[in-house]
Design an enzyme around this catalytic site. Structure first.
Site, PDB file in Angstrom:
ATOM      1  N   GLY A 194       0.854  -1.183   0.000  1.00  0.00           N
ATOM      2  CA  GLY A 194       0.000   0.000   0.000  1.00  0.00           C
ATOM      3  C   GLY A 194       0.894   1.238   0.000  1.00  0.00           C
ATOM      4  N   ARG A 233     -15.022  13.132  13.237  1.00  0.00           N
ATOM      5  CA  ARG A 233     -15.781  11.908  12.966  1.00  0.00           C
ATOM      6  C   ARG A 233     -16.388  11.255  14.192  1.00  0.00           C
ATOM      7  NH1 ARG A 233     -11.742   9.299   8.525  1.00  0.00           N
ATOM      8  NH2 ARG A 233     -12.291  10.837   6.957  1.00  0.00           N
ATOM      9  N   LEU A 286      -3.645   9.175   4.722  1.00  0.00           N
ATOM     10  CA  LEU A 286      -2.849   9.017   3.501  1.00  0.00           C
ATOM     11  C   LEU A 286      -1.513   9.709   3.731  1.00  0.00           C
ATOM     12  CD1 LEU A 286      -5.485   9.690   0.688  1.00  0.00           C
ATOM     13  CD2 LEU A 286      -4.459   7.504   1.314  1.00  0.00           C
TER      14      LEU A 286
END
Ligand SMILES: Cc1cc2nc3c(=O)[nH]c(=O)nc-3n(C[C@H](O)[C@H](O)[C@H](O)COP(=O)(O)OP(=O)(O)OC[C@H]3O[C@@H](n4cnc5c(N)ncnc54)[C@H](O)[C@@H]3O)c2cc1C
Ligand code: SF4
Lengths: 628, 267
Positions: free
Chosen positions: A13, A299, A420
């Site tokens: 990844g 969140r 990311l």
């Protein structure tokens, strides 16, 4: 290149590919392992974007503000030097991605565009259409392919990491891996290993936005071999997802950032078509609860607000857990350009167009803040020393970890578009540290004994044979389903100690049932059930670490929420007011007790939990997080 | 084990097909090893409105019993993201190459016939080896040649929003291989590199610094197995799940390679 001297990176990844590039750029041969072709890694799922302060939006954004937002977002639980270095490096990483040809979205002037994301007040998020993760991953994938063509990188795709090889001194000296087609178990010696195997959302499956590769099995295997696991109880639930039978799909936070509003009808079980419900009869959940942040609140707050409205107030749509995420009031072409790909996902998988009808969403397991414990070396300015073999080193010498499988940057809660960044940054740092480590090695290291390796291989092979011949009453797939249900219900958005105790008990039962499975596939070739059942064992172990860690922490912090121990901000009171100051004092006392990293260590009878201080030297916790 | 003979080798029904609406009927082409013969098996699953092909296969693996009552090994197939962005789960569904995760069962005719993506060697059941796509990417140098993965304190040159949106179309290719599977010119019988790597040439050549290696990339597709092997069947563009304008790219590259050939000739 299969001989020693080089480096192994496990995982392709963003984290693993950055580590690979950095090690290869430093002149070391790299062997790269992945369960499948690296460009299919979970990183492609990220839609929304990647944070970096470019300050191109006239908002006086600053790296300092990015650091503070990250620290506060994580409720001070992350060590601050790594955060500082990450935020400072972010613009340079973006420039590097840009040079790799990543198709970042542009302003009218042809510069990199930036958008607003949850939990912050400035436009700080670079994005590539609505497929940022895919584009970033392809950027590094292409560079790795280039190095492969130059012979600097060797890929072992379709090979699964099983176990670390250690020498007598306990140093990691390579790995055992299994060819997923041939089922051959083979030793790959190396002088250093970087683990970049992603997160572990699959312990909540299918109630998770993560991909099949996110089992956490690889990290769990390292944990069993002695690597410390940190902050396992912190699992972020994404507030806006759509449930499916195979997985729960994400509606990117960008939908809120671009103006999406979350609401339910004020009357329970109101069955009218959403568009026929007048404004006054709608409860705009986040706007009412968090007036200053509104729909872009962090969140965890959003997930719990939705949970409150659906579970406590009984206002979920048609009596379910669902609420509306509404884009229908926005300009259609604006929404279509900014959110194209994520709208496609909804259209494709729910069969409804979100430009016509509000979407129906609910919270699901999204991102583990916890992971393998990793070290850092602090520099004089409060950041990380730029080249130190300590950065991103796990507690096993010679084993590094980066990306979603480490715990380093997000504390108790991750800010949107920060992972990311952390996956890329930590991959680069881990690669550089591994290179430092390699340079510092003496030539007189103990040799791995062939005899020891052979017996490890034999043990793994007999485990495979045993599983393939198993003929019990249980199904591994059924056990996995039960694991997901259990974790969602009892170790999810809201937690209570009695339930956690029950969860531990039930996890032990599931683990025992795994001894009595029938695999149902004895083929010696491309046996997916075998690999799955093996990973399931490691997932159960990890679920126990999560649950045990959750049990140990009696407070509310970030994504870990135990209402019994909640310190509520006195309503309508602000700093200066005695009631608020009293709250602040209790908050500080709570920090003195609980502002610590949770450390789990493997013991035969279950995880042993300890706590370790957090480096809050840059921005000490004097101000509680307040999203009102 | 001997191949179960539930259906004829071409997948056509050889038995009672009166299925209740309450079932999902899957007919799956199976193959145990790359070198072993393929065979077909039929399965029935309880109907659920929100199944797609991946979730149906996931449900099936818990209890893989054929319609003739035979317990068999779970079907092997690839998947990862289940959001149609990793490209793993592409297979032939009712004769069309497409990703399985976004193939909603409710929108498919029954029986749903699943076969591995054609043109690529079968690994097992629905898993194929797509390494030829990678080889293609290598061959055309589908990357930007950067000095190193470090900060040079400067980004790439500016890119206009219009050029960005053209390029972005191509950068969404997830190398699923559907276009290659649908292409009559691509396959074990031929050297043709296939549409996806060609589209990458288009993408890399239009990047402001990727352009520096334009000539090399064009040369790479001017030889055998290159652009001129395209038969213009236009199947690729019809099946691409990301709606990538492959034939537009191939058209543009046609003009570019012609120009390049002239340049090569006259210096
Ligand atoms: C739906 C979704 C949307 C997201 N959107 C955003 C966003 O907008 N912004 C943001 O910042 N973050 C986002 N995230 C989070 C972010 O995408 C991930 O945290 C990040 O991409 C993780 O990268 P990674 O390199 O650590 O792991 P991954 O990309 O998961 O890669 C793991 C790799 O490890 C390999 N592997 C695993 N186990 C083994 C083994 N045993 N042997 C060999 N190889 C193995 C796999 O093959 C794979 O190559 C999102 C996450 C989800 C779920
Ligand atoms: S061009 Fe389209 S069909 Fe071909 S590999 Fe890429 S995404 Fe798949």
């Amino acid at each position: 290149m299969t001989g020693s001297g080089g480096a192994i990176v496990i995982g392709g990844g963003l984290g693993g590919l950055w580590a690979t590039l950095t090690l290869a750029n430093a002149g070391f041969p790299v062997q790269l392992f992945s369960l499948f072709e690296v460009r299919r890694s979970h990183s492609v799922c990220a839609q929304g974007g990647i944070n970096a302060v470019l300050d191109t939006k006239g908002q006086h954004d600053s790296v300092r503000q990015h650091i503070i937002d990250t620290i506060k977002g994580g409720e001070y639980l992350a060590n601050q030097p790594p955060i500082k270095s990450m935020c400072e490096s972010a613009p340079g990483l973006i420039r590097t991605f840009d040079r790799m040809g990543v198709t970042f979205s542009r302003t009218a002037e042809g510069l990199l565009d930036q958008r607003l994301f949850g939990g912050v007040k400035n436009k700080r998020t670079c994005f590539a259409g609505a497929s940022t993760g895919q584009q970033l991953l392809y950027g590094v994938d292409q560079q790795v392919r280039r190095l492969e063509s130059l012979g600097q990188v060797t890929k072992h795709e379709w090979w699964e990491f099983l176990e670390l090889l250690k020498d007598e001194a306990g140093n990691c000296r390579g790995i055992l891996a299994m060819g997923l087609n041939s089922l051959e178990v083979r030793a790959f010696p190396a002088e250093v290993v970087v683990l970049a195997t992603g997160g572990f959302g699959q312990i909540y499956a299918p109630n998770t936005t993560t991909s099949t590769n996110c089992t956490g099995a690889a990290a769990s295997r390292c944990y069993r071999q002695g690597a410390r696991f940190a902050n396992a109880e912190f699992f972020q639930f994404h507030p806006t997802t759509m449930i499916g039978r195979d997985k729960t799909r994400l509606m990117s936070e960008a939908a809120r950032g671009e103006g999406g509003r979350i609401w339910v009808p004020r009357t329970p079980d109101d069955r009218r078509a959403p568009k026929s419900i007048p404004e006054a009869e709608r409860l705009y959940i986040l706007e009412e609860m968090f007036p200053s942040y509104g729909n872009t609140v962090a969140r965890d707050e959003a997930s719990r607000a939705i949970w409150r409205v659906t579970r406590q107030m009984g206002l979920g749509l048609r009596g379910t857990d669902r609420v509306y995420l509404d884009l229908t009031h926005l300009d259609r072409s604006f929404v279509a350009t900014r959110l194209g790909a994520i709208l496609d996902i909804y259209r494709k998988f729910a069969g409804v167009d979100p430009l016509d009808e509000p979407m129906e969403i609910f919270p699901a397991a999204h991102y583990p803040m916890g992971g393998l414990w990793v070290d850092f070396e602090r520099d004089a300015n409060g950041g990380m020393v730029s080249e130190s073999p300590r950065n991103h080193a796990t507690s096993i010498p010679g084993l590094y970890a980066c990306g979603e499988c480490d715990y380093a940057y997000h504390g108790a809660n991750r800010l949107g578009a920060n992972s990311l960044l952390s996956a890329s940054f930590s991959g680069r740092v881990a690669g550089a540290s591994a290179a430092c480590y390699l340079r510092g090695l003496g030539s007189d290291r103990p040799r791995l004994r062939q005899h020891d390796i052979d017996s490890l291989i034999a043990r793994q092979e007999s485990l495979n044979q045993h599983m393939m011949r198993s003929d019990g009453p249980e199904s591994p797939f059924q056990i996995h389903r039960e694991l997901g249900e259990l974790m969602t219900a009892k170790v999810g958005v809201v937690r209570a100690n009695p339930e956690l105790e029950v969860a531990l008990e039930e996890l032990r039962e599931l683990d025992a049932r795994l001894d009595r499975i029938r695999l149902g596939d004895a083929k010696q070739w491309a046996n997916q059930s075998l690999s799955f059942a093996r990973q399931l064992r490691d997932m159960l172990q990890l679920a126990m670490v999560v649950t045990q860690s959750a049990l140990a922490r009696d407070e509310c912090r970030g994504a870990h929420y135990k209402p019994e121990f909640k310190l509520a901000i006195p309503e309508g009171k602000f700093p200066g007011d005695p009631e608020f100051e009293d709250y602040r004092a209790r908050w500080q006392a709570n920090n003195a007790r609980w502002l610590k990293t949770t450390i789990a260590e493997h013991r035969p009878d279950g995880p042993k939990i300890d706590f370790e201080p957090v480096d809050t030297s840059l921005y000490p916790p004097v101000n509680p997080r307040d999203y009102r | 084990m001997t191949p179960a003979q539930d259906t004829a080798a071409d997948g056509s029904a050889s038995q009672d097909d009166s299925l209740s609406v309450e079932a999902i009927h899957l007919r799956i082409r199976r193959q145990d090893r790359p070198d072993s013969p393929a065979y077909w098996q039929d399965f029935r699953l309880p109907y659920e409105a929100d199944h797609n092909v991946v979730s149906a296969l996931l449900a099936l693996r818990s209890n893989p019993v054929t319609t003739s009552g035979q317990r068999v090994e779970p079907v092997a197939w690839e998947r990862n993201c289940m959001e149609e962005v990793c490209g793993s789960c592409a297979m032939l569904i009712n004769g069309v190459p497409r990703p399985a995760c976004s193939a909603l069962v409710d929108q498919l005719e029954q029986p749903i016939v699943l076969a591995p993506l054609p043109k690529f060697p079968v690994v097992r059941d629905l898993v194929v080896d797509r390494s030829r796509i990678d080889t293609g990417f290598q061959h055309v140098k589908a990357w930007i040649d950067i000095d190193g993965a470090w900060d040079t304190h400067e980004g790439a040159p500016r890119i206009s929003p219009r050029q960005w949106s053209d390029n972005y179309l191509y950068s969404r290719c997830m190398s699923c291989g559907c276009c290659m599977a649908a292409c009559p010119q691509f396959g074990p019988h031929a050297n043709f590199i296939g549409p996806a790597p060609l589209a990458q040439v288009r993408l890399m050549n239009s990047h402001p610094t990727g352009r520096y290696d334009k000539t090399e990339r064009l040369h790479a597709i001017m030889g055998e197995g290159g652009l001129s092997d395209c038969g213009n069947a236009q199947n690729c563009v019809r099946v691409c799940p990301k709606a990538i304008p492959l034939t537009t790219a191939i058209g543009e590259l046609g003009r570019e390679t012609t120009l390049q050939a002239l340049k090569d000739l006259f210096g």
